[in-house]
Design a protein around this motif. Structure first.
Motif, short mmCIF file in Angstrom:
data_model
loop_
_atom_site.label_atom_id
_atom_site.label_comp_id
_atom_site.label_asym_id
_atom_site.label_seq_id
_atom_site.Cartn_x
_atom_site.Cartn_y
_atom_site.Cartn_z
N VAL A 1 0.84 -1.21 0.00
CA VAL A 1 0.00 0.00 0.00
C VAL A 1 0.87 1.25 0.00
N VAL A 2 0.50 2.21 -0.83
CA VAL A 2 1.17 3.52 -0.82
C VAL A 2 0.61 4.29 0.38
N GLU A 3 1.49 4.59 1.33
CA GLU A 3 1.05 5.25 2.57
C GLU A 3 0.77 6.73 2.29
N PRO A 4 -0.48 7.19 2.50
CA PRO A 4 -0.81 8.59 2.23
C PRO A 4 0.06 9.58 2.98
N SER A 5 0.43 9.24 4.21
CA SER A 5 1.24 10.16 5.01
C SER A 5 2.65 10.33 4.47
N LEU B 1 -1.15 12.18 -2.08
CA LEU B 1 -2.29 11.63 -1.34
C LEU B 1 -2.52 12.38 -0.04
N ALA B 2 -1.44 12.83 0.58
CA ALA B 2 -1.55 13.55 1.85
C ALA B 2 -2.24 14.89 1.67
N ARG B 3 -1.99 15.55 0.53
CA ARG B 3 -2.58 16.87 0.26
C ARG B 3 -3.49 16.78 -0.97
N TRP B 4 -4.35 15.82 -0.94
CA TRP B 4 -5.21 15.53 -2.09
C TRP B 4 -6.15 16.68 -2.42
#
Length: 212
Positions: A151-155, A160-163
């Protein structure tokens, strides 16, 4: 004398109202002085926030999620750039268009050069207001990827972190390819080429060895 004072009062009122006519200011409920203007501005900002929320509701109603995904599907079918990044829908019968497969060909002059990486992207019903879940099926060693699950970690992945809802699956794949060329990833040791099943088999082998 009285007429002169009245003229000066009108002039002040006009200035405080941002060069609006005095009658217009009275209509808006603005009194003389800066405090009245500030109150009117504050109300204007609240109205603007309400208007923005209404526009977003209209956008969500008039531009449904599936229309957005159909646009992305069409673009994916036409091909992207130099062909090193691609994606498509898994199940054409899925009316919610949730499950997608992406492919990235590793960038030159890195340890990923020539490798073909396959990913799964899951767009839930809140897409594009929230990002999809992204998981590598092909084994890869990257700082933003969970080594056990792929899994690509959003953090750990800024996109993903600043979607933002303007982002697309293409943007995700392109940025993951760029991450492969980043200094912290371009020379990382890579596991033998394999898919998700082999990752699970290797994990099971380690567990069996530990038990023995």
């Amino acid at each position: 004398m009285g007429d002169k004072m009245e003229d000066e009062r009108k002039e002040r009122t006009s200035i405080n109202c941002g060069f609006l006519a005095t009658d217009d200011c009275r209509t808006l409920g603005v009194t003389d002085g800066a405090s009245g203007w500030d109150d009117w501005i504050g109300q204007g900002e609240e109205d603007e926030d309400d208007g923005r929320a209404q526009r977003e509701e209209v956008l969500e109603r008039e531009f449904p999620r599936n229309f957005r995904l159909l646009e992305e599907l069409e673009r994916g079918e036409k091909g992207i750039g130099d062909g090193t990044v691609s994606y498509g829908m898994d199940d054409p019968d899925d009316i919610y268009m949730r499950s997608w497969t992406g492919t990235i060909i590793g960038p030159h002059n890195t340890v990923h050069d020539g490798r073909i990486y396959q990913l799964k992207l899951f767009c839930d019903k809140d897409y594009p207001y929230n990002p999809p879940t992204v998981r590598f099926q092909t084994r890869i060693n990257m700082t933003c990827v969970n080594q056990d699950t792929g899994v690509v970690e959003p953090s750990l992945f800024p996109m993903l972190a600043r979607w933002q809802r303007e982002y697309t699956m293409e943007d995700i794949l392109v940025n993951l390819k760029k991450e492969m060329s980043a200094p912290e990833n371009r020379k990382l040791y890579q596991p033998p080429e394999g898919n998700d099943d082999q990752r699970m088999e290797q994990k099971g082998l380690v567990l069996r060895c530990c038990i023995l």
